[in-house]
Design an enzyme around this catalytic site. Sequence first.
Site, PDB file in Angstrom:
ATOM      1  N   GLU A 159      26.190  19.849 -12.434  1.00 39.09           N
ATOM      2  CA  GLU A 159      27.257  20.699 -12.978  1.00 39.09           C
ATOM      3  C   GLU A 159      27.273  20.675 -14.504  1.00 39.09           C
ATOM      4  O   GLU A 159      28.279  20.384 -15.149  1.00 39.09           O
ATOM      5  CB  GLU A 159      28.609  20.244 -12.412  1.00 39.09           C
ATOM      6  CG  GLU A 159      28.685  20.362 -10.897  1.00 39.09           C
ATOM      7  CD  GLU A 159      30.002  19.936 -10.303  1.00 39.09           C
ATOM      8  OE1 GLU A 159      30.387  20.435  -9.234  1.00 39.09           O
ATOM      9  OE2 GLU A 159      30.671  19.070 -10.925  1.00 39.09           O
ATOM     10  N   GLU A 355      26.086  22.053  -3.401  1.00 37.86           N
ATOM     11  CA  GLU A 355      27.356  21.386  -3.080  1.00 37.86           C
ATOM     12  C   GLU A 355      28.324  22.416  -2.522  1.00 37.86           C
ATOM     13  O   GLU A 355      28.590  23.432  -3.154  1.00 37.86           O
ATOM     14  CB  GLU A 355      28.008  20.740  -4.310  1.00 37.86           C
ATOM     15  CG  GLU A 355      27.313  19.505  -4.842  1.00 37.86           C
ATOM     16  CD  GLU A 355      28.112  18.858  -5.965  1.00 37.86           C
ATOM     17  OE1 GLU A 355      29.348  19.044  -6.009  1.00 37.86           O
ATOM     18  OE2 GLU A 355      27.503  18.184  -6.809  1.00 37.86           O
TER      19      GLU A 355
END
Length: 454
Positions: A159, A355
Amino acid sequence: MENSNFLWGNSVSSMQTEGAWDKDGKGPSVYDIRKATTETSDWKDGIDEYHRYEEDFDLMKNAGMNCYRFQVSWSRVIPTGDGSINQKGLDYYERFVDELLKRDMIPVICLYHFDMPLALAKKYNGFVNDHVRNAFVRFSKIVIDKLASKVKYWIPFNEQNCTMFEEGFQNSGYLQGDKTIEDQYKIATNSLIAYAEVADYVHKFDGLQIGGMVAYQEMYPNSTKPQDVMVTRKANEFINNDFLSFFATEKRSAEVIRYMKNNGMSTLVHKLNQVTEKLTNIKSDFLAFSYYYSLVIDSTRIQQDVAPNYYMSQGKVLNSNLKTSEYGWQIDADGFRNSITEMSDRFGLPIFSVENGIGAKEEWDGQNQIDDDYRIQYHKEHIQAMKNAVQIDGAQVMGYLGWGLIDIPSSAGNMEKRYGLVYVNRGNHELRDLRRVPKKSYYWFKKMIAQEKF
């Protein structure tokens, strides 16, 4: 796309799974010193996957999964972050990968998932400092050299776009300072330089692929008011498209660059350009992303003259059209489809969902199966949305990895916020026996993978 080529699996971080925080030469990370609270655990034990990874691999394999994205802990390989190599740490990850390969499971390695070596955080304040950036690149090359013959897919940063908004300070080892916009952009720029140098190095090995990863934030304007639409578009550009553009085209968003130049940060623009001009191939081979929920932005909540980086956090309001999980995350499978299609259409690279999942409080009575129908529904809706992105919209998708499909402490350290298809018998303040117990969703997932075709 047939199932044999599609990556189905699980995704985790090292500090949420491994435990063994001080074993076999591992140095402390910033997570290892965080204390337990009334509602969270400390970070010393995880689910003890350090010792139980073969059991977990067997559970994943039995469910039909063929892929595991995990993180190599920086401080397990280099205890101080920038000093000598801990050979026991490197050897551990080689054994780890070998056991995955024995089960015909494809390893995907993430090199940084927020657990900065404590020594680097204390001495240099993390990625705001160039020394830490260089230390990370060194660490990355050491791991790549060790495992390049066995691991095809690499993700430098989890991320990574979080460095462009508030979470970036905590996630980068930033322990002190005023959290200025200049420090925000220093952290982001150093992470991009590190990504570029790691990507260029990965591409020196035949057949290896690298993917930049973002936490994709699907955003909707709160109304048709032009101001709502404008700030939502701008937040999307700064938070999503800026880094995705760099990964896919080697160039940051022109809008972000203009903001940097207009606000006294031209030196950071030049700094990144000077590095990338010397590198051969930094373009991502795929784009990886996490997705859990969407959000709505109300322009009236945003302070005047605040940087676009913070439009999302300041303007966020609930969407009355969506259901909300018990942890306040709004469930939006269509937003998942939109995210995939938008990235695929705009950047023309394979998209990798690494994810996705839903957290919920669950208790096991020690005997009966946990019936987590809400989790089945969540994954069913999101997988169907992904299929629609592929079959209707024409998106190119290489895989779907659920988050924490064997229970792990949440990102805040809450073991009772469970994402897994498999229950792990521990709480926040007691380890119990750490027994792994498949839930109803585990058997649904197994059947789904066996039957699903693209």
